[in-house]
Write a protein that holds these residues in place. Sequence first.
Motif, PDB file in Angstrom:
ATOM      1  N   PHE A   1       0.801  -1.220   0.000  1.00 18.02           N
ATOM      2  CA  PHE A   1       0.000   0.000   0.000  1.00 18.02           C
ATOM      3  C   PHE A   1       0.842   1.283   0.000  1.00 18.02           C
ATOM      4  O   PHE A   1       0.662   2.138  -0.877  1.00 18.02           O
ATOM      5  N   PRO A   2       1.784   1.465   0.955  1.00 20.58           N
ATOM      6  CA  PRO A   2       2.542   2.730   0.935  1.00 20.58           C
ATOM      7  C   PRO A   2       3.422   2.878  -0.300  1.00 20.58           C
ATOM      8  O   PRO A   2       3.691   4.002  -0.734  1.00 20.58           O
ATOM      9  N   LEU A   3       3.830   1.763  -0.878  1.00 25.48           N
ATOM     10  CA  LEU A   3       4.639   1.841  -2.095  1.00 25.48           C
ATOM     11  C   LEU A   3       3.798   2.324  -3.267  1.00 25.48           C
ATOM     12  O   LEU A   3       4.235   3.185  -4.044  1.00 25.48           O
ATOM     13  N   LEU A   4       2.598   1.784  -3.398  1.00 22.28           N
ATOM     14  CA  LEU A   4       1.711   2.222  -4.475  1.00 22.28           C
ATOM     15  C   LEU A   4       1.419   3.711  -4.356  1.00 22.28           C
ATOM     16  O   LEU A   4       1.518   4.453  -5.336  1.00 22.28           O
ATOM     17  N   VAL A   5       1.082   4.155  -3.155  1.00 15.62           N
ATOM     18  CA  VAL A   5       0.785   5.572  -2.938  1.00 15.62           C
ATOM     19  C   VAL A   5       2.028   6.422  -3.214  1.00 15.62           C
ATOM     20  O   VAL A   5       1.947   7.467  -3.866  1.00 15.62           O
ATOM     21  N   GLY A   6       3.187   5.962  -2.751  1.00 16.66           N
ATOM     22  CA  GLY A   6       4.428   6.704  -2.983  1.00 16.66           C
ATOM     23  C   GLY A   6       4.774   6.815  -4.456  1.00 16.66           C
ATOM     24  O   GLY A   6       5.211   7.875  -4.928  1.00 16.66           O
TER      25      GLY A   6
ATOM     26  N   ILE B   1      13.887   3.395  -7.260  1.00 14.00           N
ATOM     27  CA  ILE B   1      13.616   2.386  -6.230  1.00 14.00           C
ATOM     28  C   ILE B   1      14.329   2.745  -4.931  1.00 14.00           C
ATOM     29  O   ILE B   1      13.752   2.623  -3.839  1.00 14.00           O
ATOM     30  N   VAL B   2      15.563   3.230  -5.007  1.00 12.85           N
ATOM     31  CA  VAL B   2      16.321   3.605  -3.805  1.00 12.85           C
ATOM     32  C   VAL B   2      15.632   4.774  -3.098  1.00 12.85           C
ATOM     33  O   VAL B   2      15.478   4.769  -1.874  1.00 12.85           O
ATOM     34  N   ASP B   3      15.192   5.776  -3.858  1.00  8.04           N
ATOM     35  CA  ASP B   3      14.494   6.922  -3.278  1.00  8.04           C
ATOM     36  C   ASP B   3      13.183   6.483  -2.636  1.00  8.04           C
ATOM     37  O   ASP B   3      12.846   6.897  -1.516  1.00  8.04           O
ATOM     38  N   LEU B   4      12.454   5.615  -3.312  1.00 10.83           N
ATOM     39  CA  LEU B   4      11.203   5.097  -2.751  1.00 10.83           C
ATOM     40  C   LEU B   4      11.471   4.337  -1.455  1.00 10.83           C
ATOM     41  O   LEU B   4      10.753   4.515  -0.466  1.00 10.83           O
ATOM     42  N   ALA B   5      12.507   3.521  -1.442  1.00 11.84           N
ATOM     43  CA  ALA B   5      12.873   2.769  -0.237  1.00 11.84           C
ATOM     44  C   ALA B   5      13.201   3.720   0.912  1.00 11.84           C
ATOM     45  O   ALA B   5      12.777   3.496   2.053  1.00 11.84           O
TER      46      ALA B   5
ATOM     47  N   ARG C   1      12.042   6.731   1.340  1.00 12.88           N
ATOM     48  CA  ARG C   1      10.808   7.401   1.770  1.00 12.88           C
ATOM     49  C   ARG C   1       9.940   6.515   2.666  1.00 12.88           C
ATOM     50  O   ARG C   1       9.247   7.022   3.536  1.00 12.88           O
ATOM     51  N   VAL C   2       9.970   5.210   2.436  1.00 13.66           N
ATOM     52  CA  VAL C   2       9.142   4.313   3.245  1.00 13.66           C
ATOM     53  C   VAL C   2       9.928   3.629   4.357  1.00 13.66           C
ATOM     54  O   VAL C   2       9.353   2.849   5.122  1.00 13.66           O
ATOM     55  N   GLY C   3      11.224   3.902   4.436  1.00 10.67           N
ATOM     56  CA  GLY C   3      12.036   3.347   5.512  1.00 10.67           C
ATOM     57  C   GLY C   3      12.270   1.849   5.409  1.00 10.67           C
ATOM     58  O   GLY C   3      12.292   1.151   6.418  1.00 10.67           O
ATOM     59  N   ARG C   4      12.433   1.365   4.173  1.00  9.87           N
ATOM     60  CA  ARG C   4      12.680  -0.053   3.952  1.00  9.87           C
ATOM     61  C   ARG C   4      13.954  -0.220   3.131  1.00  9.87           C
ATOM     62  O   ARG C   4      14.383   0.699   2.429  1.00  9.87           O
ATOM     63  N   ASP C   5      14.529  -1.404   3.199  1.00 10.40           N
ATOM     64  CA  ASP C   5      15.701  -1.738   2.407  1.00 10.40           C
ATOM     65  C   ASP C   5      15.326  -1.738   0.928  1.00 10.40           C
ATOM     66  O   ASP C   5      14.248  -2.207   0.557  1.00 10.40           O
ATOM     67  N   TYR C   6      16.225  -1.237   0.079  1.00 11.94           N
ATOM     68  CA  TYR C   6      15.884  -1.123  -1.339  1.00 11.94           C
ATOM     69  C   TYR C   6      15.683  -2.482  -2.009  1.00 11.94           C
ATOM     70  O   TYR C   6      14.907  -2.589  -2.962  1.00 11.94           O
TER      71      TYR C   6
END
Length: 156
Positions: free
Chosen positions: A52-57, A66-70, A72-77
């Motif tokens: 869900f947060p990935l889709l919204v992001g 992908i690294v920037d998205l990771a 933003r959501v505080g997860r490993d890329y």
Amino acid sequence: MPSRKNVQNTHISDRLRVLHGALLDIVGAMNRPQRDEMLIKEAGIRLDRALFPLLVGIERFGPIGIVDLADRVGRDYTTVSRQVAKLESLGLAERREHPTDRRVREAVITAKGKAMTDLVDAARERIGRAIFATWDAAEINDLVRLTRKFADAMKD
């Protein structure tokens, strides 16, 4: 005449502490898995809560690496890369090469993914209207204006 500098600094320090506490409360509430589950249910969509947060992001910030998205959501890329692959298999997002940097893979929303985030936006608006039902328009305008100003200052 006595200096007001120390009194003013103390007041600012107190206000910053209260602001920090409020932001922690907001971030904590928004990061709760139950909040995402509630939005998913309210939107009437079927989507794994982890996606869900990935889709919204991707919809809000895409095309996004992908690294920037990771970040933003505080997860490993590597985790985010696998999860974006899942969104891709569902037809909600797609990955492509960055137009100027071939080392970067970026995620973009698809029409199907945008339709899903539109349902989420409508659900978020319904929930927000309930939250702000007792606020007057000036309070809401001030909150939006000052929050945007604060967010912009944090980015700089």
